[in-house]
Design a protein around this motif. Structure first.
Motif, PDB file in Angstrom:
ATOM      1  N   LEU A  91       0.863  -1.177   0.000  1.00 58.27           N
ATOM      2  CA  LEU A  91       0.000   0.000   0.000  1.00 58.27           C
ATOM      3  C   LEU A  91       0.899   1.226   0.000  1.00 58.27           C
ATOM      4  CD1 LEU A  91      -2.824   1.360   0.438  1.00 58.27           C
ATOM      5  CD2 LEU A  91      -2.470   1.007   2.900  1.00 58.27           C
ATOM      6  N   GLN A  96      -2.097   5.576   1.862  1.00 55.46           N
ATOM      7  CA  GLN A  96      -2.388   5.385   3.283  1.00 55.46           C
ATOM      8  C   GLN A  96      -2.463   6.724   4.014  1.00 55.46           C
ATOM      9  OE1 GLN A  96       0.707   2.571   4.149  1.00 55.46           O
ATOM     10  NE2 GLN A  96       2.210   4.111   4.722  1.00 55.46           N
ATOM     11  N   THR A  97      -1.683   7.697   3.557  1.00 55.57           N
ATOM     12  CA  THR A  97      -1.747   9.033   4.156  1.00 55.57           C
ATOM     13  C   THR A  97      -3.074   9.711   3.838  1.00 55.57           C
ATOM     14  OG1 THR A  97       0.662   9.278   4.031  1.00 55.57           O
ATOM     15  CG2 THR A  97      -0.644  11.300   4.236  1.00 55.57           C
ATOM     16  N   THR A 100      -5.850   8.104   5.921  1.00 57.27           N
ATOM     17  CA  THR A 100      -5.736   8.446   7.341  1.00 57.27           C
ATOM     18  C   THR A 100      -6.253   9.848   7.617  1.00 57.27           C
ATOM     19  OG1 THR A 100      -3.857   6.947   7.661  1.00 57.27           O
ATOM     20  CG2 THR A 100      -4.122   8.746   9.249  1.00 57.27           C
ATOM     21  N   THR A 114       0.986   0.692  10.824  1.00 53.59           N
ATOM     22  CA  THR A 114       1.309   0.066   9.540  1.00 53.59           C
ATOM     23  C   THR A 114       2.234  -1.123   9.758  1.00 53.59           C
ATOM     24  OG1 THR A 114       3.105   1.684   9.206  1.00 53.59           O
ATOM     25  CG2 THR A 114       0.997   2.116   8.111  1.00 53.59           C
ATOM     26  N   LEU A 152       3.248   6.601   8.580  1.00 57.71           N
ATOM     27  CA  LEU A 152       2.713   6.652   7.220  1.00 57.71           C
ATOM     28  C   LEU A 152       3.766   6.835   6.139  1.00 57.71           C
ATOM     29  CD1 LEU A 152      -0.336   8.989   7.949  1.00 57.71           C
ATOM     30  CD2 LEU A 152      -0.367   6.495   7.736  1.00 57.71           C
ATOM     31  N   LYS A 158      -0.062  -3.540   5.192  1.00 58.53           N
ATOM     32  CA  LYS A 158      -1.378  -3.315   5.795  1.00 58.53           C
ATOM     33  C   LYS A 158      -1.346  -2.083   6.674  1.00 58.53           C
ATOM     34  CE  LYS A 158      -3.312  -6.112   8.979  1.00 58.53           C
ATOM     35  NZ  LYS A 158      -4.078  -7.265   9.548  1.00 58.53           N
ATOM     36  N   LEU A 159      -2.428  -1.320   6.595  1.00 57.99           N
ATOM     37  CA  LEU A 159      -2.695  -0.206   7.508  1.00 57.99           C
ATOM     38  C   LEU A 159      -3.859  -0.609   8.384  1.00 57.99           C
ATOM     39  CD1 LEU A 159      -2.538   3.012   8.184  1.00 57.99           C
ATOM     40  CD2 LEU A 159      -4.411   3.168   6.546  1.00 57.99           C
ATOM     41  N   CYS A 183      -6.668   2.221  -2.091  1.00 56.91           N
ATOM     42  CA  CYS A 183      -6.937   1.557  -0.811  1.00 56.91           C
ATOM     43  C   CYS A 183      -8.049   0.512  -0.921  1.00 56.91           C
ATOM     44  CB  CYS A 183      -7.349   2.591   0.239  1.00 56.91           C
ATOM     45  SG  CYS A 183      -6.048   3.770   0.668  1.00 56.91           S
ATOM     46  N   VAL A 195      -6.642  -2.173   6.031  1.00 56.80           N
ATOM     47  CA  VAL A 195      -6.573  -1.624   4.682  1.00 56.80           C
ATOM     48  C   VAL A 195      -5.370  -2.195   3.936  1.00 56.80           C
ATOM     49  CG1 VAL A 195      -6.520   0.468   3.275  1.00 56.80           C
ATOM     50  CG2 VAL A 195      -7.565   0.521   5.565  1.00 56.80           C
ATOM     51  N   ARG A 197      -3.560  -2.655  -0.242  1.00 50.84           N
ATOM     52  CA  ARG A 197      -3.478  -2.005  -1.550  1.00 50.84           C
ATOM     53  C   ARG A 197      -4.743  -2.323  -2.347  1.00 50.84           C
ATOM     54  NH1 ARG A 197       1.668  -2.691  -5.649  1.00 50.84           N
ATOM     55  NH2 ARG A 197       0.835  -1.465  -7.389  1.00 50.84           N
TER      56      ARG A 197
END
Length: 275
Positions: A91, A96-97, A100, A114, A152, A158-159, A183, A195, A197
């Motif tokens: 991801l 991811q940023t 978030t 993460t 991040l 994975k997040l 995401c 979360v 990719r």
């Protein structure tokens, strides 16, 4: 169609609330015996989990599952015996940023973590330690609590996002509605959003692994219990939901069996081998 010994070449099983039972969670004696019997009959068995491989490995040692495994909701393929990462889907930091900060606009108290390097490196805003039934993983992860930018700033397999006091279903619904590019949000029964990719699910990776083994979807039985199992249950030639499954998993399945506490995976294997 009911799976039979002649038609099944691979059984893919979720872990929590499907394969594992009791407190602390473990693989029962009956299920261990059934896994051995499947392997002896030439049927491949595969653990496919939202857990990271280090955590999966805690439970599967001494069983045929301690070999090739799929973790992090499809983002990682690893050898669960040796810990070797065989493949991973990352991801991107920008994705991811973006998710978030979009979630922070809705839930100001959200905290994230993460997982990197095949799930073995954990960087979190909070004291994240995945429950592993009081036992030590065969290889310990590197876990640190750090500032958000450091959480991040590097791509991850994975997040996870947790909002104190807010049901995870509500956080999941918000993440789906946001539809942040790159995401793939899901939930597994844990208290946090997960979360990957975009496009990465248990099903997408199971399809690749099965193809590498020369196994068609029609020759695969998959068993699971939650939202993160839905794509896998639909993809497999036969999708089986445990009796304690969520409505989403029940709707996606071809068959429904007993609960995890009644040795659902053992029952499935016994039925296949006796048919």
């Amino acid at each position: 169609m009911k799976p039979t010994r002649e038609t099944v070449r691979l059984i893919a099983t979720d872990m929590d609330a499907t394969l594992l039972s009791g407190e602390p969670r473990s693989i029962s004696v009956r299920t261990r015996t059934a896994l051995d019997a499947a392997a002896a009959a030439g049927i491949r068995v595969l653990a496919v989990s939202g857990r990271q491989p280090y955590s999966q490995a805690t439970f599967v040692q001494g069983t045929p599952l301690a070999d090739l495994g799929i973790g992090s909701n499809g983002a990682v393929v690893a050898n669960l015996g040796t810990g070797e990462t065989l493949a991973e889907e990352v991801l991107e930091p920008d994705a991811q940023t973006a998710l978030t900060y979009a979630l922070r606009d809705i839930f100001p108290d959200v905290k994230v973590a993460t997982f990197r390097n095949g799930g073995n490196t954990v960087r979190a805003q909070f004291g994240y330690l995945e429950a592993i039934a009081g036992r030590q993983a065969p290889w310990p992860p590197d876990q640190q609590v750090v500032a958000l930018d450091e959480v991040l700033g590097v791509g991850a397999v994975k997040l996870v996002a947790k909002v104190p006091g807010v049901p995870v279903d509500q956080v999941y619904a918000a993440a789906v509605a946001l539809a942040v590019p790159g995401c793939q949000p899901t939930i597994s029964g844990a208290s946090w959003l997960e979360v990957s990719r975009a496009g990465v699910t248990k099903a997408s990776t199971l399809a690749k692994v099965a193809a590498g083994l020369g196994i068609d979807a029609a020759e695969v039985v998959a068993i699971g219990d939650n939202v993160n199992d839905v794509e896998m249950l639909r993809w497999a030639g036969c999708g089986v939901a445990v009796a304690n499954a969520t409505p989403e998993a029940l709707a996606a399945a071809d068959l429904v069996t007993v609960s995890n506490e009644q040795d659902a995976v053992a029952r499935l294997i016994e039925d296949v081998l006796s048919s």
